[in-house]
Design a protein around this motif. Structure first.
Motif: not given
Length: 190
Positions: A4-9, A14-18
């Motif tokens: 679940a933590i990995i999926q949220k990340l 921020p992950v998707n934009q940077f």
């Protein structure tokens, strides 16, 4: 919990934009550097008798790497008078690097082309099958050896795609090609 933590990340802004764009830019840059180094290596080869081992693994897969190292050992033992030059599929396929043109200049009649073994002849993605289809028809007079392959095509239309090079099935029936195959009864579906 960890899943679940990995999926949220993965889904975070921020992950998707940077992070993802920077990561993929880095991967493209490292790949470009590797391709340039491979072309430079190919251009610098001398005129000695040579085996070109194509399609070597680039991923950190223990099985593929083991096959690669054992093939190198086998080539050195069985072809001691030949030097071995190895190249990954990506360097051969990269559009603007002219690898095939340089290889054509370097190849001599006594040279061999070997293809890396593995699960490389299929329509499930990856680059190796495209590399085979590019190299085999380009050098019809060259001695070639394809190390053991797992061959699997899930699509009957796969070889009828509009391409400018023959499919593997057509390549197998070119003059001077010997194709050895072993099938288990349960997978006889060609």
């Amino acid at each position: 919990m960890m899943k679940a933590i990995i999926q949220k990340l993965r889904n975070s802004r921020p992950v998707n934009q940077f992070v993802k764009p920077v990561y993929f830019c880095y991967i493209r840059f490292v790949t470009w550097i590797r391709i340039k180094l491979d072309i430079s290596k190919l251009r610098k080869l001398d005129d000695s008798k040579r085996i070109y081992l194509l399609g070597i693994p680039t991923a950190a897969n223990l099985g593929d790497m083991t096959q690669y190292l054992l093939i190198l050992e086998w080539l050195k033992k069985n072809y001691p008078e030949y030097d071995v030059a190895d190249f990954p599929s990506r360097s051969i396929l990269y559009r603007n690097c002219f690898f095939m043109d340089v290889l054509e200049e370097k190849l001599k009649p006594e040279d061999y082309i070997f293809f890396q073994s593995g699960y490389d002849t299929h329509d499930l993605g990856g680059e190796e099958d495209f590399m085979h289809k590019m190299v085999i028809p380009r050098f019809p007079e060259q001695k070639m050896v394809m190390m053991p392959q797992t061959v699997y095509f899930r699509s009957k239309e796969r070889d009828s795609l509009q391409t400018h090079t023959p499919g593997i099935r057509e390549c197998c029936f070119l003059p001077g090609i010997m194709f050895l195959i072993r099938r288990r009864c349960r997978c006889f579906r060609i």
